[in-house]
Design an enzyme around this catalytic site. Structure first.
Site, PDB file in Angstrom:
ATOM      1  N   TYR A   1      -8.446  -8.455  -2.651  1.00 14.15           N
ATOM      2  CA  TYR A   1      -7.532  -7.705  -3.319  1.00 14.15           C
ATOM      3  C   TYR A   1      -7.476  -7.770  -5.016  1.00 14.15           C
ATOM      4  O   TYR A   1      -7.411  -8.604  -5.524  1.00 14.15           O
ATOM      5  CB  TYR A   1      -6.232  -7.664  -2.818  1.00 14.15           C
ATOM      6  CG  TYR A   1      -5.181  -6.782  -3.496  1.00 14.15           C
ATOM      7  CD1 TYR A   1      -4.954  -5.422  -3.303  1.00 14.15           C
ATOM      8  CD2 TYR A   1      -4.370  -7.255  -4.691  1.00 14.15           C
ATOM      9  CE1 TYR A   1      -4.034  -4.915  -3.707  1.00 14.15           C
ATOM     10  CE2 TYR A   1      -3.824  -6.402  -5.571  1.00 14.15           C
ATOM     11  CZ  TYR A   1      -3.420  -5.103  -5.038  1.00 14.15           C
ATOM     12  OH  TYR A   1      -2.653  -4.263  -5.686  1.00 14.15           O
TER      13      TYR A   1
ATOM     14  N   GLU B   1      -6.155   0.133  -8.275  1.00 15.46           N
ATOM     15  CA  GLU B   1      -6.185  -1.037  -7.249  1.00 15.46           C
ATOM     16  C   GLU B   1      -7.381  -0.832  -6.585  1.00 15.46           C
ATOM     17  O   GLU B   1      -7.970   0.450  -6.336  1.00 15.46           O
ATOM     18  CB  GLU B   1      -5.051  -0.595  -6.391  1.00 15.46           C
ATOM     19  CG  GLU B   1      -4.735  -1.587  -5.145  1.00 15.46           C
ATOM     20  CD  GLU B   1      -3.516  -1.170  -4.431  1.00 15.46           C
ATOM     21  OE1 GLU B   1      -2.637  -1.883  -4.533  1.00 15.46           O
ATOM     22  OE2 GLU B   1      -3.691  -0.459  -3.408  1.00 15.46           O
TER      23      GLU B   1
END
Ligand code: ADP
Ligand code: MG
Length: 401
Positions: A117, A205
């Site tokens: 992530y 993101e």
């Protein structure tokens, strides 16, 4: 404002981050053509602004796949794409009604050794943009963050200087990248930070950032949200807006210069000033009610804006009562009373209205409302207003029919 995955990936690619090859299509036939062009197994990815597509499901389709579907054989492409284009996709973020899909990204399927992530947000507590990273990325990131928050690495970034090389390197080591992967991962971190800072994002993101068995590092998914107040200086970003993905009432309100957010309750609120709007929502909740929206008509609302605001509020069938809460500061109470009266003559209200007026020329304003003969319940102060509107909404709910 949000954009689609394929658009976010284009921005990342332009900033130097590798992404898998992909083609955006609008029909099953185009999807088959794209499969042929790519010439390898692909992943069909529904382009909607909501996240959690992989774990989502197509409403009423009876199929057990979601908005991210791996496809090896040509025969499957058309039938899977038909389902994607036909049924609304329901994910954790769309609500139960789901979201209709009008574009699909046909993307080269990557071999995945590891999912990481990588994200960037504005951290209000630190007062700076912060890069967040986690070695356990992928579709379970929310669970990891809730269960083991210590696994989320955070690095604050000076917005003028940008992400520094030593910061990216440290993150790369902490995320356990090895050998050639290290500079590749750093390059993607720099690309993400560059786009975030240059384009005034509030969130950017990459989840997952993947490492392939050959040690390539790729951005497999991308999400971006932009600060609406900075959009005026990014016409290129504004051009990426997809109105199909936005709340129809919010769009309509924005066109009239109203700040409007749809919520889930049943009390419509028409308020001037964001601070007053917030306290109005609080006090409604405090007295056991639930606001249907946040609506700030601003300091200088005119008759047309108030009329449009009432139309928007009343178009929402869940609204069972409306509270008009105005503090006459910049705008005087008699002016707002005149606007409300004029608006009422155009928009026939179908639910009870409670009005609380306070401030400059309040006596004149109240008298005008009283003399108008309109079916408005006056309130003396905030508490009185909240109690009355909550009671009116409850009564409306319990009324038969
Ligand atoms: P979402 O976050 O909306 O669920 P993602 O794009 O992150 O959508 O996809 C979910 C998962 O599907 C990823 O974590 C990854 O495991 C897999 N996936 C997505 N794109 C690809 C791809 N191009 N190749 C292989 N697997 C993929
Ligand atoms: Mg994802």
């Amino acid at each position: 404002m949000k954009i689609h995955e394929f658009q976010a990936k284009e921005l990342l690619l332009a900033a130097g981050a590798p992404v898998p090859r992909g083609i955006v299509v609008s029909s099953p036939a185009e999807a088959v053509k794209a499969f042929d062009q790519i010439g390898r197994p692909v992943v069909l990815k529904a382009q909607i602004h909501a996240g959690g597509r992989g774990k989502g499901r197509f409403k009423d389709s009876g199929k057990d796949f979601g908005g991210v579907k791996y496809i090896k054989n040509r025969d499957e492409v058309g039938t899977v794409a038909e389902v994607i284009f036909k049924y609304p996709l329901v994910t954790k973020q769309t609500g139960a009604q789901g979201q209709k899909v009008s574009k699909v990204l046909v993307q080269d399927a990557a071999d995945i050794a590891r999912e990481i992530y990588l994200g960037m947000v504005v951290d209000r507590a630190v007062g700076l943009p912060v890069v967040m990273a986690c070695a356990e990325g992928g579709v379970e990131i929310e669970e990891v963050a809730a269960r083991s928050p210590e696994k989320i690495l955070k690095v604050a970034v000076d917005p003028n200087a940008g992400l520094q090389p030593f910061q990216a390197r440290r993150l790369a080591f902490e995320l356990d990248f090895k050998g050639d992967e290290v500079p590749r991962a750093e390059k993607i971190m720099h690309a993400l930070a560059r786009v975030f800072l240059d384009k005034d994002c509030s969130l950017a993101e990459i989840n997952p950032l993947v490492v392939t068995p050959k040690g390539e590092v790729l951005a497999l998914d991308a999400k971006m949200t932009f600060d609406d107040n900075a959009l005026f200086r990014h016409p290129d970003i504004e051009a990426l807006r997809d109105e199909n993905e936005e709340d129809a009432a919010e769009l309509r309100a924005a066109r009239s210069g109203l700040s409007f957010i749809s919520l889930t309750g049943n009390i419509g609120c028409l308020v001037n000033g964001a601070g007053l709007a917030m306290s109005t929502m609080d006090i409604i909740q405090y007295h056991g009610g639930s606001p249907a929206n946040f609506l700030d008509v601003g300091g200088g609302a005119n008759k047309d804006q108030v009329t449009e605001a009432l139309r928007i509020l009343l178009a929402d069938q869940r609204v069972k009562a409306v509270l008009i809460n105005i503090f006459g500061g910049i705008m005087k109470c008699d002016i707002i009373a005149a606007a409300v009266i004029a608006a009422f003559k155009e928009v026939k209200p179908r639910v009870p209205f409670v009005v609380r007026l306070e401030g400059t020329n309040v006596a004149e304003g109240r008298k005008m409302l009283e003399d108008s003969g309109l079916n408005l319940t006056p309130a003396t102060d905030l508490t009185d207003a909240a109690k009355k509107v909550v009671a009116a909404a409850k009564e409306c709910l319990h009324r038969p029919g």
